[in-house]
Design a protein around this motif. Structure first.
Motif, PDB file in Angstrom:
ATOM      1  N   GLU A  58      -0.089 -22.732  25.378  1.00  0.00           N
ATOM      2  CA  GLU A  58      -0.673 -22.697  24.154  1.00  0.00           C
ATOM      3  C   GLU A  58      -0.800 -21.197  23.752  1.00  0.00           C
ATOM      4  OE1 GLU A  58      -4.455 -24.846  23.373  1.00  0.00           O
ATOM      5  OE2 GLU A  58      -3.719 -26.511  24.644  1.00  0.00           O
ATOM      6  N   SER A  59      -1.211 -20.198  24.794  1.00  0.00           N
ATOM      7  CA  SER A  59      -1.335 -18.716  24.151  1.00  0.00           C
ATOM      8  C   SER A  59      -0.032 -18.212  24.231  1.00  0.00           C
ATOM      9  CB  SER A  59      -1.913 -18.098  25.225  1.00  0.00           C
ATOM     10  OG  SER A  59      -1.458 -18.102  26.508  1.00  0.00           O
ATOM     11  N   LEU A  60       1.000 -18.827  24.994  1.00  0.00           N
ATOM     12  CA  LEU A  60       2.489 -18.190  24.765  1.00  0.00           C
ATOM     13  C   LEU A  60       2.916 -18.473  23.318  1.00  0.00           C
ATOM     14  CD1 LEU A  60       5.169 -17.178  25.868  1.00  0.00           C
ATOM     15  CD2 LEU A  60       5.329 -19.436  26.797  1.00  0.00           C
ATOM     16  N   ILE A  61       2.732 -19.773  23.030  1.00  0.00           N
ATOM     17  CA  ILE A  61       3.346 -20.122  21.741  1.00  0.00           C
ATOM     18  C   ILE A  61       2.573 -19.719  20.554  1.00  0.00           C
ATOM     19  CG2 ILE A  61       3.611 -22.333  20.227  1.00  0.00           C
ATOM     20  CD1 ILE A  61       4.244 -23.914  22.688  1.00  0.00           C
ATOM     21  N   LYS A  62       1.335 -19.302  20.683  1.00  0.00           N
ATOM     22  CA  LYS A  62       0.518 -18.623  19.565  1.00  0.00           C
ATOM     23  C   LYS A  62       1.073 -17.109  19.418  1.00  0.00           C
ATOM     24  CE  LYS A  62      -4.135 -17.626  18.297  1.00  0.00           C
ATOM     25  NZ  LYS A  62      -3.887 -15.987  17.756  1.00  0.00           N
ATOM     26  N   TYR A  63       1.339 -16.661  20.586  1.00  0.00           N
ATOM     27  CA  TYR A  63       1.764 -15.184  20.695  1.00  0.00           C
ATOM     28  C   TYR A  63       3.271 -15.013  20.012  1.00  0.00           C
ATOM     29  CZ  TYR A  63       3.470 -10.549  22.324  1.00  0.00           C
ATOM     30  OH  TYR A  63       4.230  -9.451  22.394  1.00  0.00           O
ATOM     31  N   ILE A  64       4.173 -15.827  20.508  1.00  0.00           N
ATOM     32  CA  ILE A  64       5.512 -15.539  19.880  1.00  0.00           C
ATOM     33  C   ILE A  64       5.345 -16.054  17.914  1.00  0.00           C
ATOM     34  CG2 ILE A  64       6.813 -15.703  21.799  1.00  0.00           C
ATOM     35  CD1 ILE A  64       7.423 -18.650  21.079  1.00  0.00           C
ATOM     36  N   CYS A  65       4.492 -16.728  17.863  1.00  0.00           N
ATOM     37  CA  CYS A  65       4.462 -17.282  16.325  1.00  0.00           C
ATOM     38  C   CYS A  65       3.748 -16.334  15.707  1.00  0.00           C
ATOM     39  CB  CYS A  65       3.836 -18.718  16.328  1.00  0.00           C
ATOM     40  SG  CYS A  65       4.712 -20.009  16.765  1.00  0.00           S
ATOM     41  N   ASP A  66       2.644 -15.566  16.237  1.00  0.00           N
ATOM     42  CA  ASP A  66       2.200 -14.297  15.678  1.00  0.00           C
ATOM     43  C   ASP A  66       2.970 -13.127  15.528  1.00  0.00           C
ATOM     44  OD1 ASP A  66      -0.260 -15.948  15.153  1.00  0.00           O
ATOM     45  OD2 ASP A  66      -1.425 -15.105  16.995  1.00  0.00           O
ATOM     46  N   LYS A  67       3.716 -13.064  16.358  1.00  0.00           N
ATOM     47  CA  LYS A  67       4.433 -11.832  16.710  1.00  0.00           C
ATOM     48  C   LYS A  67       5.617 -11.783  15.596  1.00  0.00           C
ATOM     49  CE  LYS A  67       7.579  -9.028  19.259  1.00  0.00           C
ATOM     50  NZ  LYS A  67       8.045  -8.594  20.771  1.00  0.00           N
ATOM     51  N   TYR A  68       6.146 -12.967  15.403  1.00  0.00           N
ATOM     52  CA  TYR A  68       7.281 -13.135  14.188  1.00  0.00           C
ATOM     53  C   TYR A  68       6.872 -14.167  13.036  1.00  0.00           C
ATOM     54  CZ  TYR A  68       9.982 -12.026  18.491  1.00  0.00           C
ATOM     55  OH  TYR A  68      10.414 -11.417  19.467  1.00  0.00           O
ATOM     56  N   LYS A  69       5.515 -13.757  12.734  1.00  0.00           N
ATOM     57  CA  LYS A  69       5.132 -14.318  11.551  1.00  0.00           C
ATOM     58  C   LYS A  69       5.737 -14.071  10.377  1.00  0.00           C
ATOM     59  CE  LYS A  69       0.965 -11.487  11.171  1.00  0.00           C
ATOM     60  NZ  LYS A  69      -0.315 -11.525  10.825  1.00  0.00           N
ATOM     61  N   ASN A  70       6.426 -12.539  10.277  1.00  0.00           N
ATOM     62  CA  ASN A  70       6.914 -12.483   8.987  1.00  0.00           C
ATOM     63  C   ASN A  70       8.655 -12.216   8.954  1.00  0.00           C
ATOM     64  OD1 ASN A  70       4.458 -11.824   7.733  1.00  0.00           O
ATOM     65  ND2 ASN A  70       4.261 -10.047   8.742  1.00  0.00           N
ATOM     66  N   VAL A  71       9.061 -12.924  10.060  1.00  0.00           N
ATOM     67  CA  VAL A  71      10.413 -12.772  10.414  1.00  0.00           C
ATOM     68  C   VAL A  71      11.093 -14.342  10.049  1.00  0.00           C
ATOM     69  CG1 VAL A  71      12.054 -12.674  12.181  1.00  0.00           C
ATOM     70  CG2 VAL A  71      10.096 -11.163  12.178  1.00  0.00           C
ATOM     71  N   GLN A  72      12.141 -14.402   9.404  1.00  0.00           N
ATOM     72  CA  GLN A  72      12.722 -15.610   8.909  1.00  0.00           C
ATOM     73  C   GLN A  72      13.300 -16.291  10.006  1.00  0.00           C
ATOM     74  OE1 GLN A  72      15.330 -14.953   5.325  1.00  0.00           O
ATOM     75  NE2 GLN A  72      15.595 -17.341   5.137  1.00  0.00           N
ATOM     76  N   LYS A  73      13.770 -15.636  10.774  1.00  0.00           N
ATOM     77  CA  LYS A  73      14.748 -16.335  11.973  1.00  0.00           C
ATOM     78  C   LYS A  73      14.485 -15.688  13.247  1.00  0.00           C
ATOM     79  CE  LYS A  73      17.515 -19.301  13.810  1.00  0.00           C
ATOM     80  NZ  LYS A  73      16.843 -20.696  14.060  1.00  0.00           N
ATOM     81  N   VAL A  74      14.216 -16.193  14.369  1.00  0.00           N
ATOM     82  CA  VAL A  74      14.275 -15.786  15.897  1.00  0.00           C
ATOM     83  C   VAL A  74      15.504 -16.386  16.592  1.00  0.00           C
ATOM     84  CG1 VAL A  74      12.648 -15.542  17.948  1.00  0.00           C
ATOM     85  CG2 VAL A  74      11.733 -15.591  15.512  1.00  0.00           C
ATOM     86  N   ASN A  75      15.905 -15.445  17.371  1.00  0.00           N
ATOM     87  CA  ASN A  75      16.996 -15.806  18.499  1.00  0.00           C
ATOM     88  C   ASN A  75      16.210 -16.489  19.652  1.00  0.00           C
ATOM     89  OD1 ASN A  75      19.164 -15.113  16.643  1.00  0.00           O
ATOM     90  ND2 ASN A  75      18.243 -13.040  17.141  1.00  0.00           N
ATOM     91  N   PHE A  76      16.066 -17.729  19.831  1.00  0.00           N
ATOM     92  CA  PHE A  76      15.332 -18.309  21.344  1.00  0.00           C
ATOM     93  C   PHE A  76      16.474 -18.510  22.040  1.00  0.00           C
ATOM     94  CE2 PHE A  76      11.332 -20.935  22.253  1.00  0.00           C
ATOM     95  CZ  PHE A  76      11.679 -20.969  23.475  1.00  0.00           C
ATOM     96  N   ILE A  77      16.547 -17.706  23.134  1.00  0.00           N
ATOM     97  CA  ILE A  77      17.453 -17.998  24.164  1.00  0.00           C
ATOM     98  C   ILE A  77      17.018 -18.224  25.483  1.00  0.00           C
ATOM     99  CG2 ILE A  77      19.579 -17.198  25.408  1.00  0.00           C
ATOM    100  CD1 ILE A  77      19.938 -15.421  22.606  1.00  0.00           C
ATOM    101  N   ASN A  78      17.191 -19.425  26.372  1.00  0.00           N
ATOM    102  CA  ASN A  78      16.605 -19.603  27.658  1.00  0.00           C
ATOM    103  C   ASN A  78      17.631 -19.689  28.575  1.00  0.00           C
ATOM    104  OD1 ASN A  78      14.542 -22.587  28.566  1.00  0.00           O
ATOM    105  ND2 ASN A  78      15.153 -20.687  29.677  1.00  0.00           N
ATOM    106  N   HIS A  79      17.776 -18.448  29.381  1.00  0.00           N
ATOM    107  CA  HIS A  79      18.705 -18.438  30.451  1.00  0.00           C
ATOM    108  C   HIS A  79      17.907 -19.157  31.663  1.00  0.00           C
ATOM    109  CE1 HIS A  79      22.464 -16.872  29.943  1.00  0.00           C
ATOM    110  NE2 HIS A  79      22.090 -16.176  28.957  1.00  0.00           N
TER     111      HIS A  79
END
Length: 250
Positions: A46-67
């Motif tokens: 929950e806190s992880l998803i909240k963090y990335i959503c807050d960090k990128y709230k003003n960004v139109q597109k995020v490159n989500f890569i899971n190695h």
């Protein structure tokens, strides 16, 4: 991770376990363990998803890569978490590009069936707020109430791309801007020089708009923390910092 060729200690039995096995070379030497579960408890989701959503709230597109995505349970968990906890952000973070060096892992991920325990089911049930049936098909094992086969529905599979990939080959072409890179729980299997080389390359490639997620095991058993700091990253305070080990460029 430069590991080839590989063999497997036992066949993957979808009905009786999650993805949890050692990978060996032809001489029988242990190379690494490929283990995963739904909503692993070494992340504070929950806190992880909240963090990335807050960090990128003003960004139109995020490159989500899971190695090191193993058989796909981790990117599936990320996507379900986003769909329940931050549904307005799903489009921004998808499709998730999920990669693993092991071809059998990618074969299983594309096939889309995962053996799961009752603990997997309980975590999924809790984090999705009892909505798991919207996202996955669940088949109970006919011999026991504690084991399941879980397969993602189209709402998930349409938003994850599974590919075989080696992070050492991919690092030079990672998008430098607005990338969320999960590369967890494999650093400790690398020789120190390889850990150092990867940290250096990530430091050269990513800028402060990007975010790096490593695993608890990388911190206590590997050198990832120290090496990332050496090459210009700083740790991000995110919820339970003992499990959410996040870095961005200073």
């Amino acid at each position: 991770m430069q590991i080839s060729p590989i063999t497997f200690n036992r066949p993957y039995n979808i009905s009786h376990k999650a993805n949890n096995r050692w990978i060996y070379d032809k001489s029988g030497k242990e190379l690494y363990k490929t283990t995963t579960y739904f909503f692993r408890d070494d992340l504070d989701w929950e806190s992880l998803i909240k963090y990335i959503c807050d960090k990128y709230k003003n960004v139109q597109k995020v490159n989500f890569i899971n190695h090191a995505c193993s058989n796909g349970m981790e990117p599936i968990s990320f996507l379900m978490g986003l769909m329940v906890l931050a549904p307005d952000n799903v489009k921004k973070f998808t499709p998730i590009l999920a990669k693993d060096i092991n071809p059998e892992n990618i074969m299983m991920a594309r096939r889309g069936e995962c053996g799961a325990s009752s603990d997997d089911f309980i975590r999924m049930h809790n984090i999705t707020n009892h909505r798991q049936n919207e996202f996955v098909n669940i088949k109970r094992d006919e011999f026991t109430d504690r084991l399941f086969t879980i397969s993602p529905k189209k709402i998930l599979t349409d938003n994850i791309i599974f590919e075989q990939g080696d992070i050492f080959k991919d690092v030079d072409t990672l998008p430098a801007d607005n990338t969320f890179l999960s590369c967890r729980n494999f650093w400790m299997y690398l020789p120190f020089k390889e850990q150092d080389r990867l940290a250096y390359k990530l430091g050269q490639r990513l800028n402060k708009s990007s975010t790096l997620l490593i695993g608890y095991l990388d911190s206590i058993s590997g050198s990832a923390d120290r090496l990332l700091t050496k090459y210009g990253f700083q740790r991000c305070p995110v919820g339970n910092q003992y499990v959410n080990i996040m870095y961005s460029k200073a």
